[in-house]
Design a protein around this motif. Structure first.
Motif, short mmCIF file in Angstrom:
data_model
loop_
_atom_site.label_atom_id
_atom_site.label_comp_id
_atom_site.label_asym_id
_atom_site.label_seq_id
_atom_site.Cartn_x
_atom_site.Cartn_y
_atom_site.Cartn_z
N ASP A 8 -5.90 -2.87 -8.55
CA ASP A 8 -5.11 -1.86 -9.28
C ASP A 8 -4.33 -2.56 -10.40
O ASP A 8 -3.68 -3.58 -10.17
N MET A 15 2.68 1.71 -3.43
CA MET A 15 1.77 2.08 -4.54
C MET A 15 1.25 3.50 -4.38
O MET A 15 0.99 4.18 -5.37
N ARG A 38 0.84 -1.20 0.00
CA ARG A 38 0.00 0.00 0.00
C ARG A 38 0.88 1.25 0.00
O ARG A 38 0.62 2.21 -0.73
N LEU A 98 -0.71 -3.86 -10.05
CA LEU A 98 -0.37 -5.00 -9.19
C LEU A 98 -0.74 -6.32 -9.85
O LEU A 98 -1.83 -6.46 -10.42
N GLU A 122 -5.87 -2.28 -3.50
CA GLU A 122 -4.63 -2.45 -4.28
C GLU A 122 -4.74 -3.67 -5.20
O GLU A 122 -4.18 -3.69 -6.29
#
Ligand code: NAD
Ligand code: TYD
Length: 340
Positions: A53, A24, A21, A56, A50
């Motif tokens: 996202d 990012m 976290r 990732l 995340e």
């Protein structure tokens, strides 16, 4: 500038997910491969937004699996290894998984990182490798004298990592952090266990006299320390990351009870942990020299953390069922003998 691609082993655990976290949020241009076996301690829910996202990529896999690690690490330039069995009490019951993952798994990661010529390999280690200290502070040159199968496995991995620097000039760095606390920590560990038990008016199993000392580090400060080391740390070096905040277990417990408005009568003395380290305490000059320090007081971070567990019953209740109930009965037989 080339986009940085992180390979984050154990990125679905407590510290790993906070680190994912953190990275990012701070680096819009990064790419992240989270490689995690999802043991009882790993949880996709820890990665919240995340995981959706597009920067990732999540891979469920075992760091002991050479083929998979080799395939998935290709193209990554920074490897950060959080993957480990991490609970001292579980290591006392069953050391095998610790030796397998913490030592042999590290070896597999090192080999793949060497093959791909990564720019940084960061081994997330622990202050527990130094053993216990009655007075003074451990520095990075203190001898390693681990007490538990957990800390012995972590110390073994550290030696392997250092050997890859000395032998192959692989750009490794080791961080040795003190006890972390914050959101998404598994409820087997002291702070989340006592917060969630106290919320439900369940007894708090205190080992021994409750005067063991730990140096508490907020997880976000740990994540910032890791980034500092990646940016500015010396190759082949070890960096202690301490909270600069020593507390006895009874002090931690009182803070939890006071914040939640619960009585001290919830505390139950239970049989001490075998080989229980009395005190951990770190000096962190090399990291401080790079500009790092914890950002907030322990009191404020504790209150935020306790509030997080109050707000996120949905998250921790799921982890306290099934395997955990069986573990809990085995770990705390004294509680069954005492009335609630
Ligand atoms: P954790 O137990 O919450 O998470 C460990 C993660 O590793 C989980 O997601 C788990 O699924 C994964 N994992 C376990 N075995 C694996 C395997 N064979 N292959 C791939 N993934 C595997 O642990 P944590 O508290 O987040 O600790 C992370 C790291 O930080 C560990 O290396 C630990 O030794 C170190 N550390 C922890 C603390 C602390 O207070 N929690 C303090 C200092 C250092
Ligand atoms: P823990 O969170 O397991 O971390 P570590 O052993 O890696 O330091 O434990 C922190 C301290 O709390 C340690 O001194 C052991 C103590 N403890 C208890 O007294 N009761 C418990 O139920 C647990 C889990 C820990």
């Amino acid at each position: 500038m080339k986009i940085r691609t992180y390979f984050i082993a154990g990125g679905a655990g407590f510290i790993g997910s906070n680190y994912v976290r953190h990275v990012m949020a701070k680096r819009p241009d990064c790419r992240v491969v989270v490689f995690d076996k999802l043991t009882y301690a790993g949880n996709r829910a820890n990665l919240e937004d995340e995981i959706m996202d597009e920067r990732l990529r999540f891979v469920q896999g075992d760091i002991c699996d050479r083929f998979l690690v080799d395939r998935e690490m290709r193209g990554c330039d920074v490897v950060v290894n959080f993957a480990a069995e991490t609970h001292v009490d579980r290591s006392i019951h069953n050391p095998s998984a610790f030796i397998q993952t913490d030592i042999l798994g590290t070896h597999v990661l090192l080999d793949a990182a060497r093959k791909y010529g990564v720019k940084r390999y960061v081994q997330i280690s622990t202050d527990e490798v130094y053993g216990s200290i009655e007075e003074g502070l451990f520095t990075e040159t203190s001898p390693i004298q681990p007490s538990s199968p957990y800390s012995a496995s972590k110390a073994s991995a550290d030696l392997l990592v250092l050997s890859y620097w000395r032998t192959y000039q692989m750009p490794v760095v080791i961080t040795r952090a003190s006890n972390n606390f914050g959101p998404f920590q598994h409820p087997e560990k002291l702070i989340p266990l006592f917060v969630t038990n106290a919320m439900d008016d369940k007894p708090l199993p205190m080992y021994g006299d409750g005067l063991n000392v730990r140096d508490w580090l907020y997880v976000e400060d740990h994540c910032r320390g890791i980034e500092t080391v990646i940016e500015a740390g010396e190759k082949g070096a070890i960096y202690n990351i301490g909270g600069m905040c020593e507390k006895t277990n009874i002090e931690v417990t009182r803070k939890i009870l006071e914040t939640l408005g619960k009585p001290e009568s919830l505390i139950r003395r239970v049989t001490d942990r075998p080989g229980h380290d009395r005190r951990y305490a770190l000096a962190c000059e090399p990291l401080v020299a790079l500009g790092w320090r914890p950002l907030e007081s322990w009191e404020v971070r504790m209150e935020q953390t306790i509030q997080w567990y109050v707000d996120r019953r949905d998250w921790w209740e799921a982890l306290r069922s099934g395997e955990f109930e069986e573990y809990y009965r085995r770990q705390y037989p004294d509680l069954a003998k005492q009335p609630d």
